[in-house]
Design a protein around this motif. Structure first.
Motif, PDB file in Angstrom:
ATOM      1  N   GLU A  93       0.829  -1.211   0.000  1.00 47.00           N
ATOM      2  CA  GLU A  93       0.000   0.000   0.000  1.00 47.00           C
ATOM      3  C   GLU A  93       0.863   1.261   0.000  1.00 47.00           C
ATOM      4  O   GLU A  93       0.666   2.162  -0.825  1.00 47.00           O
ATOM      5  CB  GLU A  93      -0.914  -0.008   1.233  1.00 47.00           C
ATOM      6  CG  GLU A  93      -1.997  -1.061   1.213  1.00 47.00           C
ATOM      7  CD  GLU A  93      -3.086  -0.761   0.206  1.00 47.00           C
ATOM      8  OE1 GLU A  93      -3.702   0.312   0.276  1.00 47.00           O
ATOM      9  OE2 GLU A  93      -3.302  -1.613  -0.677  1.00 47.00           O
ATOM     10  N   HIS A 108      -5.023   6.809  -5.724  1.00 48.32           N
ATOM     11  CA  HIS A 108      -6.304   6.129  -5.577  1.00 48.32           C
ATOM     12  C   HIS A 108      -7.300   6.602  -6.633  1.00 48.32           C
ATOM     13  O   HIS A 108      -7.289   7.772  -7.038  1.00 48.32           O
ATOM     14  CB  HIS A 108      -6.892   6.375  -4.174  1.00 48.32           C
ATOM     15  CG  HIS A 108      -6.115   5.722  -3.086  1.00 48.32           C
ATOM     16  ND1 HIS A 108      -5.026   6.320  -2.499  1.00 48.32           N
ATOM     17  CD2 HIS A 108      -6.261   4.519  -2.469  1.00 48.32           C
ATOM     18  CE1 HIS A 108      -4.530   5.519  -1.558  1.00 48.32           C
ATOM     19  NE2 HIS A 108      -5.260   4.422  -1.539  1.00 48.32           N
ATOM     20  N   LEU A 109      -8.138   5.680  -7.074  1.00 45.68           N
ATOM     21  CA  LEU A 109      -9.246   5.992  -7.988  1.00 45.68           C
ATOM     22  C   LEU A 109      -8.759   6.571  -9.308  1.00 45.68           C
ATOM     23  O   LEU A 109      -9.487   7.280  -9.992  1.00 45.68           O
ATOM     24  CB  LEU A 109     -10.220   6.976  -7.317  1.00 45.68           C
ATOM     25  CG  LEU A 109     -10.730   6.576  -5.930  1.00 45.68           C
ATOM     26  CD1 LEU A 109     -11.535   7.711  -5.317  1.00 45.68           C
ATOM     27  CD2 LEU A 109     -11.546   5.301  -5.999  1.00 45.68           C
ATOM     28  N   SER A 120      -4.053   1.477  -8.964  1.00 41.01           N
ATOM     29  CA  SER A 120      -5.255   1.806  -8.196  1.00 41.01           C
ATOM     30  C   SER A 120      -5.995   0.554  -7.751  1.00 41.01           C
ATOM     31  O   SER A 120      -6.432   0.452  -6.601  1.00 41.01           O
ATOM     32  CB  SER A 120      -6.175   2.697  -9.037  1.00 41.01           C
ATOM     33  OG  SER A 120      -7.332   3.052  -8.311  1.00 41.01           O
ATOM     34  N   ALA A 124      -6.717  -0.980  -4.017  1.00 44.41           N
ATOM     35  CA  ALA A 124      -8.076  -1.299  -3.577  1.00 44.41           C
ATOM     36  C   ALA A 124      -8.152  -2.734  -3.051  1.00 44.41           C
ATOM     37  O   ALA A 124      -8.751  -2.988  -2.001  1.00 44.41           O
ATOM     38  CB  ALA A 124      -9.051  -1.107  -4.731  1.00 44.41           C
ATOM     39  N   GLY A 127      -6.478  -2.928   0.217  1.00 41.42           N
ATOM     40  CA  GLY A 127      -7.357  -2.421   1.273  1.00 41.42           C
ATOM     41  C   GLY A 127      -8.346  -3.478   1.720  1.00 41.42           C
ATOM     42  O   GLY A 127      -8.650  -3.601   2.909  1.00 41.42           O
ATOM     43  N   GLY A 170     -13.388   3.544   5.521  1.00 47.33           N
ATOM     44  CA  GLY A 170     -12.447   3.451   4.419  1.00 47.33           C
ATOM     45  C   GLY A 170     -13.053   2.746   3.217  1.00 47.33           C
ATOM     46  O   GLY A 170     -12.872   3.172   2.071  1.00 47.33           O
ATOM     47  N   ALA A 171     -13.790   1.655   3.490  1.00 49.24           N
ATOM     48  CA  ALA A 171     -14.458   0.936   2.404  1.00 49.24           C
ATOM     49  C   ALA A 171     -15.500   1.823   1.726  1.00 49.24           C
ATOM     50  O   ALA A 171     -15.668   1.790   0.497  1.00 49.24           O
ATOM     51  CB  ALA A 171     -15.109  -0.330   2.952  1.00 49.24           C
ATOM     52  N   ILE A 174     -13.759   4.248  -0.660  1.00 52.11           N
ATOM     53  CA  ILE A 174     -13.335   3.597  -1.895  1.00 52.11           C
ATOM     54  C   ILE A 174     -14.540   3.316  -2.788  1.00 52.11           C
ATOM     55  O   ILE A 174     -14.515   3.571  -3.998  1.00 52.11           O
ATOM     56  CB  ILE A 174     -12.579   2.294  -1.578  1.00 52.11           C
ATOM     57  CG1 ILE A 174     -11.259   2.618  -0.878  1.00 52.11           C
ATOM     58  CG2 ILE A 174     -12.334   1.497  -2.856  1.00 52.11           C
ATOM     59  CD1 ILE A 174     -10.503   1.391  -0.400  1.00 52.11           C
ATOM     60  N   GLY A 177     -15.896   6.481  -4.393  1.00 51.61           N
ATOM     61  CA  GLY A 177     -14.973   6.969  -5.408  1.00 51.61           C
ATOM     62  C   GLY A 177     -15.003   6.125  -6.671  1.00 51.61           C
ATOM     63  O   GLY A 177     -14.946   6.652  -7.791  1.00 51.61           O
ATOM     64  N   VAL A 178     -15.090   4.806  -6.504  1.00 51.89           N
ATOM     65  CA  VAL A 178     -15.138   3.916  -7.665  1.00 51.89           C
ATOM     66  C   VAL A 178     -16.405   4.163  -8.482  1.00 51.89           C
ATOM     67  O   VAL A 178     -16.367   4.202  -9.720  1.00 51.89           O
ATOM     68  CB  VAL A 178     -15.065   2.440  -7.215  1.00 51.89           C
ATOM     69  CG1 VAL A 178     -15.401   1.510  -8.378  1.00 51.89           C
ATOM     70  CG2 VAL A 178     -13.674   2.121  -6.670  1.00 51.89           C
ATOM     71  N   THR A 193     -13.918  11.831  -0.858  1.00 52.85           N
ATOM     72  CA  THR A 193     -13.593  11.179   0.418  1.00 52.85           C
ATOM     73  C   THR A 193     -13.444  12.161   1.576  1.00 52.85           C
ATOM     74  O   THR A 193     -13.268  11.729   2.721  1.00 52.85           O
ATOM     75  CB  THR A 193     -12.283  10.379   0.280  1.00 52.85           C
ATOM     76  OG1 THR A 193     -11.214  11.273  -0.056  1.00 52.85           O
ATOM     77  CG2 THR A 193     -12.406   9.325  -0.814  1.00 52.85           C
TER      78      THR A 193
END
Length: 253
Positions: A93, A108-109, A120, A124, A127, A170-171, A174, A177-178, A193
Motif C-alpha cells: 500500500e 487512488h481511484l 489503483s 483497492a 485495502g 475506508g471501504a 473507496i 470513489g469507484v 472522500t
C-alpha cells in the motif's frame, strides 16, 4: 492454545514486523523532508502529503497491531501468518502510494492509463485484504478474552471495535470513489472522500491509544479497580470523539 508472554518482544518474525513498521514510518518522515524541499500543495490527490501520512499511518498501525495482538489468545503460527500477510500488504500500500506521488499522479481511484488502473486496483484489493485481516483479529479478541493487566482486555476489544469503524469508513470512501469514477466523474471522485476522512482517521488509531493507556496505567501503583475505571472512561471519551466525527461525516457527506 500456544501463546507467548503478552506485551514483550517475541520471536524473530515479530521483530521483523516491528522493523518493517519502523521503515514505513521513516519513509513517511523522509517524504516530509521532500515536501519541505520541493514544496507544492499539501492537499489534493497529487501531493507529498499522501506518502507522508500513509507512511506514518501504516507504519504506526503495523507496529501497533504487532504489539496489541500479543494479548490475543490465538495460536502463535496463525498470528504470525496473519501478521506476515498484514505487513506485506502495508508495504504494498505505501509502496504504491509513494510510487504514484513520485510520478506526480493520483494514487487512488486513478483510471487514466492501464498502469494507473493497475496501481489503483492493487491498492483497492490491498485495502480489502487489510479489512479481512483486521476483522479476523477483532473477532479473535471477542471470542476469547485478551490477556494483560487490568483494563487491557477492555482496551484491546474496544480498540478493535473502533478500528472496524475505520475499516467501514475506508471501504465507503473507496466504494463511492469507484462509483464516481465508473460513471465518468473522475475529478469528483478525487474529492469525494473528504467528509469521511476525519471519521476514518480518528477511529483508525484507537487500537493503539486505548491499549497504550492500559499499559501506562499498569506502571502505576493504583489498584486494578481504579485502573480499569480509568480505561473505561478513556473508552467512553474515544467513543464520543468517534461519534462526533461520525456526525460531521453525515452532515457533510
Amino acid at each position: 492454545m500456544p501463546h507467548r508472554s503478552p506485551g514483550l518482544p517475541g520471536p524473530a518474525v515479530d521483530r521483523l514486523h516491528l522493523a518493517t513498521g519502523l521503515v514505513l514510518v521513516l519513509s513517511g518522515l523522509l517524504h516530509l523532508l521532500v515536501f519541505a524541499v520541493d514544496g507544492g500543495p499539501w492537499d489534493g490527490p497529487v501531493s507529498w502529503r499522501k506518502p507522508v501520512t500513509f507512511g506514518l499511518s501504516f507504519g504506526v498501525t503495523l507496529i501497533t497491531v504487532a504489539w496489541v495482538t500479543s494479548y490475543l489468545r490465538m495460536g502463535r503460527r496463525l498470528r504470525s501468518g496473519l501478521l506476515t500477510v498484514f505487513a506485506a500488504d502495508c508495504v504494498v500500500e505505501v509502496g504504491g502510494i509513494t510510487l504514484q506521488a513520485w510520478r506526480r499522479v493520483p494514487s487512488h481511484l486513478n483510471m487514466e492509463t492501464p498502469f494507473d488502473t493497475a496501481v489503483s486496483m492493487t491498492l483497492a484489493v490491498g485495502g480489502g485484504v487489510l479489512v479481512v485481516l483486521l476483522a479476523l483479529f477483532a473477532v479473535s479478541s471477542f471470542r476469547n478474552r485478551p490477556t494483560g493487566p487490568a483494563g487491557m482486555p477492555l482496551a484491546v476489544r474496544s480498540g478493535f471495535a473502533v478500528l472496524l469503524v475505520a475499516l467501514a469508513s475506508g471501504a465507503a470512501m473507496i466504494a463511492r470513489g469507484v462509483v464516481l469514477t465508473r460513471t465518468g466523474h473522475q475529478e469528483a471522485a478525487y474529492h469525494s472522500t473528504a467528509a469521511l476522512k476525519p471519521l476514518h482517521g480518528v477511529s483508525l488509531h484507537a487500537v493503539l491509544v486505548l491499549p497504550a493507556l492500559a499499559w501506562l496505567l499498569s506502571r502505576t501503583s493504583w489498584s486494578e479497580q481504579v485502573r480499569h475505571r480509568i480505561v473505561a472512561v478513556g473508552v467512553g471519551c474515544y467513543a464520543a470523539a468517534v461519534a462526533a466525527a461520525g456526525v460531521w461525516a453525515v452532515l457533510t457527506y
